[in-house]
Design an enzyme around this catalytic site. Structure first.
Site, PDB file in Angstrom:
ATOM      1  N   ASN A  54     -10.741   3.988  -9.185  1.00  0.00           N
ATOM      2  CA  ASN A  54     -10.220   4.600  -7.953  1.00  0.00           C
ATOM      3  C   ASN A  54     -10.546   3.719  -6.757  1.00  0.00           C
ATOM      4  OD1 ASN A  54      -9.168   6.665  -6.200  1.00  0.00           O
ATOM      5  ND2 ASN A  54     -11.264   7.319  -5.764  1.00  0.00           N
ATOM      6  N   ASN A  71      -0.528   0.875  -1.889  1.00  0.00           N
ATOM      7  CA  ASN A  71      -1.389   0.199  -2.872  1.00  0.00           C
ATOM      8  C   ASN A  71      -0.677   0.039  -4.214  1.00  0.00           C
ATOM      9  OD1 ASN A  71      -4.289  -0.414  -1.941  1.00  0.00           O
ATOM     10  ND2 ASN A  71      -3.869   1.595  -1.040  1.00  0.00           N
ATOM     11  N   HIS A 103     -11.277   4.130  -2.650  1.00  0.00           N
ATOM     12  CA  HIS A 103     -11.588   5.149  -1.634  1.00  0.00           C
ATOM     13  C   HIS A 103     -11.771   4.451  -0.284  1.00  0.00           C
ATOM     14  CE1 HIS A 103     -12.940   9.045  -0.218  1.00  0.00           C
ATOM     15  NE2 HIS A 103     -13.818   8.365   0.501  1.00  0.00           N
TER      16      HIS A 103
HETATM   17  C1  GAR Z   1      -5.603   4.758   0.470  1.00  0.00           C
HETATM   18  O1  GAR Z   1      -6.174   4.470   1.719  1.00  0.00           O
HETATM   19  C2  GAR Z   1      -6.678   5.169  -0.515  1.00  0.00           C
HETATM   20  O2  GAR Z   1      -7.893   4.516  -0.302  1.00  0.00           O
HETATM   21  C3  GAR Z   1      -6.800   6.627  -0.185  1.00  0.00           C
HETATM   22  O3  GAR Z   1      -5.485   7.067  -0.020  1.00  0.00           O
HETATM   23  C4  GAR Z   1      -4.730   6.007   0.559  1.00  0.00           C
HETATM   24  C5  GAR Z   1      -3.440   5.874  -0.202  1.00  0.00           C
HETATM   25  O4  GAR Z   1      -2.587   4.991   0.461  1.00  0.00           O
HETATM   26  N1  GAR Z   1      -7.463   7.348  -1.247  1.00  0.00           N
HETATM   27  C6  GAR Z   1      -8.299   8.357  -1.011  1.00  0.00           C
HETATM   28  O5  GAR Z   1      -8.521   8.780   0.106  1.00  0.00           O
HETATM   29  C7  GAR Z   1      -8.938   8.949  -2.260  1.00  0.00           C
HETATM   30  N2  GAR Z   1      -9.925   9.913  -1.918  1.00  0.00           N
HETATM   31  P1  GAR Z   1      -1.272   4.469  -0.268  1.00  0.00           P
HETATM   32  O6  GAR Z   1      -0.593   5.692  -0.867  1.00  0.00           O
HETATM   33  O7  GAR Z   1      -0.463   3.839   0.822  1.00  0.00           O
HETATM   34  O8  GAR Z   1      -1.711   3.494  -1.319  1.00  0.00           O
END
Ligand code: GAR
Length: 188
Positions: free
Chosen positions: A102, A14, A104
């Site tokens: 954020n 992300n 989620h």
């Molecule tokens: C994403 O899916 C985000 O939604 C989640 O961590 C992942 C990070 O992926 N966040 C949570 O679970 C927050 N509670 P990335 O490092 O590849 O962006």
């Protein structure tokens, strides 16, 4: 020009997608990566965008002014949490009221709260035989995953859904919507 600091602890897809989205923007610039995991992929992913990274410990985040000082030095306007595992302390939330966003990987309020992170969320969603899941973009307050929801996007689960197939569906939604939601909030 408004400035963003991205907070992340993990893979950083992300974060990379956000950097790509705002690469040529005249309104929004990613100025800093804040992480508690020096060796995480997010750090290497953001190097090619010349975004400086600031590494701190959980202890430093909670019991010192280091992070706040850094945010001030970089004149950060908004904080974007993109897979950040630690709780944001009250001192930072107070300073950035309605300016911390954020993402989620579930349809909050379902599957939120402490320990609900990444694949853990998908495992629970599948175990409960949910028909749909999705992503929630929300403002951050003092309770995990409880801030005001800005936007949610849904996907359907199939009968033989696996953690990896659901991860793919969720990631697709995150990459498609997150940067433009950020843009909408910041430039409104
Ligand atoms: C994403 O899916 C985000 O939604 C989640 O961590 C992942 C990070 O992926 N966040 C949570 O679970 C927050 N509670 P990335 O490092 O590849 O962006």
């Amino acid at each position: 020009m408004k400035t963003i600091a991205i907070f992340g602890s993990g893979n950083g897809t992300n974060a990379q997608n956000i950097c790509n989205h705002f690469k040529y923007s005249k309104e929004i610039k990613v100025v800093l990566l804040c992480t508690n995991k020096k060796t995480s992929t997010i750090v290497s992913r953001l190097k090619k965008y010349s975004v400086p990274s600031f590494v701190f410990s959980k202890q430093e985040l909670n019991n010192s002014n280091l992070v706040i000082e850094k945010l001030k030095t970089f004149k950060v306007d908004y904080i974007i949490l993109a897979g950040f595992l630690l709780k944001i302390p009250k001192s930072v939330i107070d300073l950035f009221e309605n300016k911390i966003i954020n993402i989620h990987p579930s349809l909050l309020p379902k599957y939120g709260g402490k320990g609900m992170y990444g694949e853990n969320v998908h495992r629970n969603v599948i175990a409960n035989k949910e028909k749909e899941s999705g992503v929630s973009v929300h403002f951050v307050n003092n309770n995990y995953d409880e801030g005001v929801i800005i936007q949610q996007e849904k996907c359907l689960l199939c009968e033989d859904e696996t953690v990896s197939s659901l991860t793919e569906k969720i990631q697709f939604l995150e990459h498609k919507y997150f940067p433009s939601i950020i843009e909408k909030i910041i430039t409104k």
